[in-house]
Design a protein around this motif. Structure first.
Motif: not given
Length: 195
Positions: A70-77, A153-157, A159-168, A175-179
């Protein structure tokens, strides 16, 4: 290093993709094997070199999976509360009080209500800043750079999984979801707090 310590394999020795970022629990006291100090790890056969392990700080055990996710939403709050506090502090309590209002308890009630609301918001903001700082510290201490990038990428930002893969930058979506889920499962099963 002692029994019960949470550790991850560092890059001093070869670490398979499967074991990168995985949290292990030490299950023996260190001993020498062929001149190298080693320990036993839960779920792994044979000794593993102490020099190839990094201890995860005890403070991290206060982390919850829910807070991490919930990190991203905690920052917005937090931002929302900071805006609300600024508005309360800059808005006048009473536009132009009449003589009757001054004589009554209306002003006293408004000042009291204003003070309580300000104090509540300031406390919430202080607690939320501390939680966000703790989560950032947790993420920064993830020893495997790839896992740290995925979590950031996924928690702090958020990002959806496609964007997270792009960042990685390499690998597959699966593979990144499993990791990511392997890291969460190992950490929160072995000492962190789950949901």
């Amino acid at each position: 290093m002692k029994i019960g310590d949470k550790v991850v394999m560092n890059d001093k020795y070869y670490v398979s993709e499967e074991n990168k970022g995985r949290v292990w629990t030490v299950r023996s006291e260190p001993w020498k094997c062929s001149g190298t100090l080693v320990v036993l790890l839960d779920g792994k056969s044979g000794g593993y070199a102490v020099g190839g392990l990094d201890i995860i700080e005890e403070a991290e055990s206060n982390m919850t999976r829910q807070n991490l996710e919930q990190f991203y939403y905690l920052e917005r709050e937090l931002e929302m509360w900071e805006r609300e506090l600024l508005e309360i502090k800059t808005k006048p309590l009473i536009s132009s009080p009449s003589l009757d209002m001054i004589k009554s308890s209306i002003i006293t009630d408004k000042v009291s209500e204003h003070g309580n609301k300000t104090a509540d918001l300031e406390l919430n903001i202080k607690q939320r800043r501390a939680l966000i700082k703790e989560i950032c510290s947790f993420i920064d201490k993830i020893p495997d750079a790839c896992t740290r990038t995925i979590v950031t990428s996924h928690c702090k930002n958020a990002d959806n999984w496609e964007k997270t893969l792009e960042v990685v930058g390499k690998g597959t979506l699966e593979g990144i979801q499993k990791k990511y889920y392997r890291f969460l499962k190992k950490f929160f099963k072995s000492g962190g707090k789950g949901r």
